[in-house]
Design an enzyme around this catalytic site. Structure first.
Site, short mmCIF file in Angstrom:
data_model
loop_
_atom_site.label_atom_id
_atom_site.label_comp_id
_atom_site.label_asym_id
_atom_site.label_seq_id
_atom_site.Cartn_x
_atom_site.Cartn_y
_atom_site.Cartn_z
N LEU A 82 47.56 45.83 42.37
CA LEU A 82 46.40 45.03 41.98
C LEU A 82 46.64 44.42 40.61
CD1 LEU A 82 43.78 47.72 43.02
CD2 LEU A 82 44.20 45.58 44.25
N THR A 83 46.52 43.12 40.52
CA THR A 83 46.75 42.44 39.25
C THR A 83 45.64 42.78 38.26
OG1 THR A 83 47.80 40.62 40.44
CG2 THR A 83 47.11 40.18 38.19
N GLN A 133 56.39 46.10 42.45
CA GLN A 133 56.26 44.89 43.27
C GLN A 133 56.76 43.67 42.50
OE1 GLN A 133 52.55 42.66 44.31
NE2 GLN A 133 52.96 43.38 46.39
N CYS A 138 50.74 36.91 48.20
CA CYS A 138 49.86 36.41 47.13
C CYS A 138 49.39 34.99 47.46
CB CYS A 138 50.58 36.42 45.79
SG CYS A 138 49.54 35.86 44.42
N HIS A 140 48.26 42.28 55.50
CA HIS A 140 46.86 42.01 55.17
C HIS A 140 46.31 41.07 56.25
CE1 HIS A 140 43.43 41.54 52.38
NE2 HIS A 140 43.33 40.35 52.93
N GLY A 149 45.78 46.16 56.20
CA GLY A 149 44.93 46.01 55.02
C GLY A 149 43.85 44.98 55.25
N GLY A 150 42.71 45.18 54.58
CA GLY A 150 41.62 44.22 54.66
C GLY A 150 40.29 44.85 55.00
N ASP A 151 39.35 44.82 54.05
CA ASP A 151 37.94 45.20 54.25
C ASP A 151 37.71 46.69 54.44
OD1 ASP A 151 37.47 42.45 54.19
OD2 ASP A 151 37.52 42.27 56.38
N GLY A 203 42.71 48.00 48.69
CA GLY A 203 42.71 47.19 47.48
C GLY A 203 41.33 47.05 46.89
#
Length: 696
Positions: free
Chosen positions: A338-339, A391, A424, A495, A536-538, A560
Site C-alpha cells: 500500500l502506497t 514490490q 497499478c 485484483h 483481491g477486491g472488496d 488492501g
C-alpha cells in the site's frame, strides 16, 4: 436488499439501526480514484449516491451545491508538502549521542547541552489507555503524571521512551523528545545517557530493522559504477535474440534459457493453451553485430563497473528454476502493498493483528537504480514480519532486471520474494508503461520475469495484476496460465477490477474463479506444481474472506483497503468472527501505531512529527469504519455509504470524524501538541473542511 428497503435504507447505504440514525441520506464518500489521480472524467462522489441525490447530509445546513463548490471539494489535494519540523536550537548529533564532534567550534550546530535543554520543548508523555478519560476532550491530567527535575524543567522523569523501551538504548540521545526516560543525572547535576545491555542483546533479533542499503551502494548506483554481471549478460542475449544476429534460427522461448524471442502482442491474440512455435524460416545470412552495438544495450555499466572483465563477460547466470524457493502460502493472510500508508509501522500493527505475509510499498525500478535514498528506505523490514517481500514497478527489462539483481545482492537473506507490479492504475505510472500497462505488452512482461528470475537466484518472483486494462476487455484468463508455466512466477495475485474501472464497481470474483480454473487446468495438463493464487477486491469481513476462498478456489485473499479501514480484519479472518471492536480498543491500536512510528521514524522532533503525519494518514482511512454493533445485519460492506449516524459514545464519535483537524487532535493524545509550524493536509479535499461546516 429487501431487508434494506424494509428498514428504510437505500440500496448501497449501510443498514444502520434506527436508534442510531440521524438521516437516511448517505453522507459523502471519499473518492479514492480522484484522490489518487483519476483515469477518466472526474465525477463528484455525491452524484453517485443511490437515487442520484447530490446533497450531503452532514452539518446543520443542507442544500444543493453549485458545480464550482463540488469541484472545489472533491478529488485530490495536489502537491501536498510535509516539511520537517526541527528544534529551535539544533544540537549537534555527535554531542547528542555522547561523542566528540570533529568540527569543534566550527560546527554549525550547538554543542551546549544545557542551553539546548533550556530551549527544548517539554518532554512528551504517552499516557496508558487507563489514564485517558472516558469523556471529552479525552486529555489526561499530564501535570499529575509528569515528574519534572528542578534543574531541567523540560524533562519528564516519568516518561517512557518507546525506542529505549524496545532496544535498550535511544539513538537520538539528548535530542529525544522522551529524554527523561533514559537520562541519568548525578548528584552534581552531570548528565549522561542510560543503556540496558540485556535489552540491547535481545533487540538484535527482535527489534532491529534490517535491509539498510548504505550510502556507498547508493553512490555507486548514482554514478553507474555498480556491477550488474547477470543483468548485463541477459540484456546482451536479448539484443542478440531480437535480431542482432540472424545467421541462426531463434530458439523457442524457454524459462530455462536466456532466449525470449517472443514479440509483444495484444492479449486478444493470445491463446489460453500453451503456444506451439512454428518452425523458424531459414534466415538470410547477415554479419554479426559489432561489440560496440551490443554494449549499447547495457549502456555503460560494464565499462564503469568496478569488477574484473572476466567476471562481467562470463557470469554464472544459469540458475535452474527448479532450484527456486517454492512458496507454500495456502491458508496465510496477505496484507497488500500500500502506497504511503503501508509503511513499516502499519505493517507491524497488521502483523500483531494476524497478517502473515507483508510487502513493502511499491518502489520504482528507475529510482532504485538512481540510488534514491527515499526509494531504498521502502525495503526495510521489521523482524516481526515473518514473510516479507519488496514490490517494484518498471516498464522494461533494462530497468527491472538490474533492479532485481541489486536487490538480491544487497538484501540477501532478508527478503522472501520480489513482487512485480502489473496492476497499478495511476495515470503517472500507467503512462510510463509500468503497472497495469504491462498487461498489454505480454512479450515484454515475459522477458522481464525471466530476466528477474535469473537475477534473483533462489528468491521467487511474484506478480500482482488486474483483470485487464479496459472495461469489458478482461485478459487475465489468457495471461495467468503463462505466468507460472512459462515464466516461473512464484505466486499470482489478481485484483478483480480492470485498470479503467478502478474502485467504481465491485470486484468481479466470478472472473477471478475463471482465471484460477484456467491456471489449474494448464498445471494439470503439463503436470506442473501448483502456484499459489490470491484474489483481491472488496474483502471487508471474515465472511467475505472465507466465502471467496471456498467459492473461487484461491489460496487466500490479499487485503488492501479493508485493512486500511479496519486493520483488525486479520484477527477476524484468523478467528472466523466479526469483531465489534470498542472505541477504546481502537484507541489502543492508535497508541500502538504511534509507538511503532516513533521507533521507525525517530523519537526526536523531526521523527515525532513524521510519525504524526503518517498516523493522520492512517486515520484518514480508519474514520470510515462503521461500527458493526450499530448495523441491522452483518457483515459490513466496504462500498456501502454511511447515512448520518450517531455513535454509541463520544470517543467512537471522535474516531468516526471525517474532519482532518480531529485526526490531529487524536495524534496529540500520544504525540503531544502539534507545533504551530506543522499542519496536516489530507489526501482528500473533502476532509479539509470542518465537520461542523455545512456542506450542502
Amino acid at each position: 436488499m429487501q431487508a434494506e428497503l424494509i428498514a428504510g435504507h437505500r440500496p448501497g447505504t449501510a443498514p444502520v439501526k434506527a436508534e442510531y440514525l440521524i438521516s437516511t441520506k448517505p453522507q459523502y464518500l471519499a473518492d479514492d480514484d480522484a484522490a489518487e489521480g483519476t483515469t477518466g472524467q472526474r465525477r463528484d462522489a455525491r452524484d453517485s449516491a443511490p437515487g442520484g441525490d447530490s446533497r450531503d447530509s452532514r452539518g446543520p445546513t443542507r442544500g444543493k451545491m453549485t458545480k464550482e463548490q463540488k469541484k472545489a471539494r472533491q478529488g485530490q489535494n495536489k502537491a501536498r508538502k510535509f516539511g520537517k519540523v526541527r528544534d529551535e536550537l539544533d544540537l549537534c548529533w555527535k554531542i547528542a549521542n555522547g561523542s566528540t564532534c570533529e568540527y569543534g567550534s566550527e560546527c554549525r550546530f550547538t554543542h551546549d547541552i544545557g542551553a539546548y535543554l533550556a530551549a527544548k520543548t517539554q518532554d512528551i508523555h504517552i499516557p496508558e489507555l487507563s489514564e485517558i478519560p472516558t469523556i471529552p476532550p479525552f486529555t489526561p491530567d499530564l501535570d499529575s503524571l509528569r515528574k519534572a527535575h528542578p534543574d531541567y524543567p523540560t524533562l519528564d522523569l516519568n516518561t517512557i521512551c518507546p525506542v529505549f523501551a524496545e532496544t535498550g538504548e535511544c539513538r537520538y540521545g539528548f535530542k529525544c523528545r522522551f529524554l527523561g526516560g533514559h537520562i541519568l543525572i548525578s548528584d552534581s547535576g552531570e548528565l549522561s545517557l542510560a543503556g540496558d545491555e540485556d535489552k540491547k542483546a535481545r533487540a538484535v533479533l527482535t527489534a532491529q530493522e534490517v535491509n539498510f542499503v548504505g550510502p556507498d551502494v547508493q553512490r555507486m548506483l548514482r554514478s553507474k559504477k555498480y556491477p550488474f554481471p547477470v543483468a548485463d549478460e541477459y540484456l546482451r542475449q536479448l539484443a542478440l535474440e531480437n535480431g542482432e544476429i540472424t545467421n541462426k534460427p531463434k530458439p523457442v522461448p524457454s524459462a530455462n534459457s536466456f532466449v525470449i524471442a517472443e514479440p509483444e502482442q495484444d492479449m486478444d491474440d493470445v491463446e489460453m493453451s500453451a503456444p506451439t512455435p512454428a518452425p523458424a524460416p531459414a534466415p538470410a545470412p547477415a554479419p554479426p553485430p559489432s561489440a560496440q552495438a551490443v554494449d549499447q544495450i547495457v549502456e555503460t555499466r560494464t565499462s564503469d563497473a568496478q569488477t574484473p572483465t572476466s567476471q562481467v563477460d562470463t557470469p554464472d547466470v544459469r540458475v535452474r528454476f527448479a532450484e527456486k524457493n517454492r512458496l507454500h502460502w495456502a491458508g496465510k493472510t496477505y496484507l497488500a502493498p500500500l502506497t504511503t500508508v503501508g509503511n513499516l509501522p502499519f505493517r507491524r500493527l497488521c502483523v500483531d493483528l494476524g497478517a502473515d505475509i507483508t510487502c513493502g510499498e511499491m518502489g520504482l525500478a528507475s529510482s532504485f537504480l538512481a540510488g534514491s535514498k527515499e526509494e531504498w528506505s521502502l525495503v526495510r523490514r521489521h523482524p516481526s514480519e515473518r514473510i516479507f517481500g519488496v514490490q517494484v514497478a518498471g516498464n522494461k527489462p533494462l530497468n527491472l532486471v538490474p533492479t532485481a539483481e541489486v536487490i538480491a545482492k544487497e538484501l540477501a537473506g532478508n527478503i522472501d520474494f520480489v513482487d512485480v507490479n502489473c496492476g497499478c492504475p495511476i495515470d503517472l505510472v500507467f503512462k510510463s508503461g509500468s503497472g497495469s500497462a504491462l498487461l498489454d505488452t505480454v512479450g515484454k512482461l515475459g522477458k522481464i520475469l525471466i530476466g528477474m528470475n535469473k537475477a534473483l537466484g533462489e528468491i521467487p518472483v511474484t506478480v500482482k495484476l488486474r483483470t485487464g486494462v479496459k472495461d469489458g476487455k478482461n485478459t487475465a484468463h489468457k495471461l495467468m496460465p503463462r505466468l507460472g508455466a512459462e515464466w516461473n512466477a512464484g505466486c499470482i495475485t489478481l485484483h478483480g477490477r480492470t485498470r479503467q474501472q478502478r474502485y467504481t464497481r465491485l470486484a468481479d470474483w466470478d472472473y477471478i474463479k475463471q482465471c484460477v480454473a484456467a491456471v489449474r487446468a494448464r498445471e494439470q495438463d503439463e503436470d506442473l506444481p501448483p502456484v499459489p493464487i490470491f484474489g483481491g477486491g472488496d474483502c471487508f469481513s471474515s465472511q467475505d474472506y472465507w466465502d471467496r476462498v471456498e467459492n473461487t478456489g484461491v489460496d487466500g485473499v490479499m487485503i488492501g483497503r479493508g485493512a486500511l479501514i479496519k486493520p483488525w480484519i486479520f484477527t477476524e479472518v484468523k478467528e472466523r468472527r466479526e469483531w465489534d471492536i470498542s472505541a477504546r480498543e481502537r484507541l489502543e491500536l492508535v497508541r500502538k501505531y504511534a509507538e511503532y512510528g516513533l521507533n521507525h521514524f525517530g523519537s526526536d522532533t523531526t521523527g515525532v512529527n513524521a510519525t504524526r503525519r503518517y498516523l493522520c494518514e492512517a486515520l484518514s482511512f480508519q474514520y470510515r469504519y462503521i461500527p458493526i454493533g450499530i448495523l441491522e445485519h452483518l457483515p459490513g460492506r466496504i462500498n456501502d455509504r454511511a447515512p448520518a449516524f450517531r455513535c454509541r459514545n463520544e470517543l467512537e464519535s471522535l474516531l468516526a470524524s471525517p474532519d482532518s483537524n480531529d485526526w490531529v487532535k487524536i495524534s496529540e493524545m500520544f504525540l503531544g501538541p502539534a507545533p504551530e509550524t506543522w499542519s496536516f493536509t489530507p489526501k482528500h479535499k473533502s476532509n479539509a473542511y470542518g465537520s461542523e461546516e455545512g456542506q450542502g
